[in-house]
Write a protein that holds these residues in place. Structure first.
Motif, PDB file in Angstrom:
ATOM      1  N   SER A   1       0.830  -1.202   0.000  1.00  0.00           N
ATOM      2  CA  SER A   1       0.000   0.000   0.000  1.00  0.00           C
ATOM      3  C   SER A   1       0.863   1.250   0.000  1.00  0.00           C
ATOM      4  O   SER A   1       2.078   1.198   0.254  1.00  0.00           O
ATOM      5  N   SER A   2       0.246   2.394  -0.271  1.00  0.00           N
ATOM      6  CA  SER A   2       0.958   3.671  -0.233  1.00  0.00           C
ATOM      7  C   SER A   2       1.517   3.939   1.159  1.00  0.00           C
ATOM      8  O   SER A   2       2.618   4.496   1.306  1.00  0.00           O
ATOM      9  N   GLU A   3       0.785   3.514   2.200  1.00  0.00           N
ATOM     10  CA  GLU A   3       1.245   3.712   3.572  1.00  0.00           C
ATOM     11  C   GLU A   3       2.515   2.915   3.847  1.00  0.00           C
ATOM     12  O   GLU A   3       3.446   3.423   4.485  1.00  0.00           O
ATOM     13  N   ILE A   4       2.546   1.673   3.351  1.00  0.00           N
ATOM     14  CA  ILE A   4       3.736   0.832   3.534  1.00  0.00           C
ATOM     15  C   ILE A   4       4.921   1.433   2.777  1.00  0.00           C
ATOM     16  O   ILE A   4       6.054   1.478   3.296  1.00  0.00           O
ATOM     17  N   LYS A   5       4.686   1.908   1.574  1.00  0.00           N
ATOM     18  CA  LYS A   5       5.766   2.516   0.795  1.00  0.00           C
ATOM     19  C   LYS A   5       6.300   3.769   1.480  1.00  0.00           C
ATOM     20  O   LYS A   5       7.509   4.032   1.479  1.00  0.00           O
ATOM     21  N   ASP A   6       5.399   4.555   2.077  1.00  0.00           N
ATOM     22  CA  ASP A   6       5.829   5.759   2.791  1.00  0.00           C
ATOM     23  C   ASP A   6       6.714   5.399   3.984  1.00  0.00           C
ATOM     24  O   ASP A   6       7.724   6.067   4.249  1.00  0.00           O
ATOM     25  N   LEU A   7       6.339   4.346   4.723  1.00  0.00           N
ATOM     26  CA  LEU A   7       7.166   3.888   5.846  1.00  0.00           C
ATOM     27  C   LEU A   7       8.528   3.395   5.342  1.00  0.00           C
ATOM     28  O   LEU A   7       9.565   3.696   5.929  1.00  0.00           O
ATOM     29  N   TYR A   8       8.490   2.642   4.248  1.00  0.00           N
ATOM     30  CA  TYR A   8       9.731   2.110   3.680  1.00  0.00           C
ATOM     31  C   TYR A   8      10.687   3.225   3.283  1.00  0.00           C
ATOM     32  O   TYR A   8      11.897   3.144   3.530  1.00  0.00           O
TER      33      TYR A   8
ATOM     34  N   LYS B   1      11.138   5.975   4.546  1.00  0.00           N
ATOM     35  CA  LYS B   1      11.751   6.632   5.706  1.00  0.00           C
ATOM     36  C   LYS B   1      13.034   5.931   6.153  1.00  0.00           C
ATOM     37  O   LYS B   1      13.844   6.503   6.880  1.00  0.00           O
TER      38      LYS B   1
ATOM     39  N   GLU C   1       8.509  -0.102  11.764  1.00  0.00           N
ATOM     40  CA  GLU C   1       7.182  -0.726  11.821  1.00  0.00           C
ATOM     41  C   GLU C   1       6.803  -1.403  10.508  1.00  0.00           C
ATOM     42  O   GLU C   1       5.677  -1.256  10.001  1.00  0.00           O
TER      43      GLU C   1
ATOM     44  N   TYR D   1       9.466   3.714  -5.890  1.00  0.00           N
ATOM     45  CA  TYR D   1       8.388   3.705  -4.901  1.00  0.00           C
ATOM     46  C   TYR D   1       7.823   5.103  -4.659  1.00  0.00           C
ATOM     47  O   TYR D   1       6.744   5.244  -4.085  1.00  0.00           O
TER      48      TYR D   1
ATOM     49  N   ARG E   1       3.729   6.868  -6.964  1.00  0.00           N
ATOM     50  CA  ARG E   1       2.607   6.067  -6.484  1.00  0.00           C
ATOM     51  C   ARG E   1       1.750   5.581  -7.657  1.00  0.00           C
ATOM     52  O   ARG E   1       1.676   6.220  -8.710  1.00  0.00           O
TER      53      ARG E   1
END
Length: 214
Positions: A57-64, A66, A93, A124, A127
């Motif tokens: 998901s976009s949220e997972i990619k954003d965490l990655y 970082k 996380e 990544y 999006r």
């Protein structure tokens, strides 16, 4: 996992969408479907690339994203011990298997502008959105940069060949091109003279032994 299409334009826009969003037509002469909406009058498509799709998901990619770049590359190159990878994934996380898979499949997009500037950016950061939109910013097309002449995936071991309208050529190692975000101007790849512009950029893969260094 399915492949994605990345389309880039000369005025610095890109759009990424799944291959299956482009339906199959019966004949060559079909009109086709819109891939990207050109928001500006003088814009045009300059490249199309195929990217590896990642089921995240976009949220997972954003965490990655970082995670520090050097750590991601170290995992990609298998330079870290398993306990170090576990520590990084826990800190940001991310599930360890997902984190490792994203590292191993991370691609980088090289973008080159006509005034000799360029950069690499993680795929990544582009999006996945619906086909036919106006896309996202790929690089700033300022007076300093000029318009985009090339944008495509590149590996760390590859080289690029730049050609100008004055007949000059330069070969550059991809590893020496800075990796930075989408909404940036890039760095100097080739110092152009007055009235000189980069007109073409080509990827030279590691096994292209018949190409002579310049």
């Amino acid at each position: 996992t399915e492949d994605h299409i990345l389309i880039s334009t000369r005025l610095g826009k890109s759009i990424r969408f799944p291959v299956e969003d482009v339906r199959q037509f019966k004949g060559r002469t079909s009109d086709g479907v819109r891939a990207i909406k050109l928001a500006q009058k003088h814009d045009s498509v300059i490249s199309m690339s195929i990217l590896t799709g990642i089921d995240a998901s976009s949220e997972i990619k954003d965490l990655y994203l970082k995670v520090p770049l050097e750590k991601r590359i170290a995992v990609k190159n298998h330079d870290l011990k398993s306990e170090e990878i576990t520590k990084i994934s826990n800190k940001f996380e991310l599930e360890e298997n997902i984190f490792k898979n994203m590292c191993e499949n991370e691609q980088f997009i090289l973008t080159v502008t006509e005034n000799g500037f360029g950069k690499r950016t993680s795929a990544y950061e582009y999006r996945t959105i619906g086909r036919g939109g106006i896309g996202v910013l790929n690089i700033l097309t300022t007076s300093r940069n000029g318009n985009v002449v090339a944008s495509f995936p590149i590996n760390e071991s590859d080289h690029i060949m730049l050609i100008t309208n004055k007949g000059k050529l330069i070969r550059i190692a991809a590893s020496g091109i800075r990796i930075i975000g989408r909404s940036t101007q890039g760095v100097t790849l080739f110092k152009t003279e007055k009235d000189e512009q980069v007109v073409s950029a080509a990827k030279i893969e590691e096994d292209d032994s018949d190409v002579v260094d310049i």
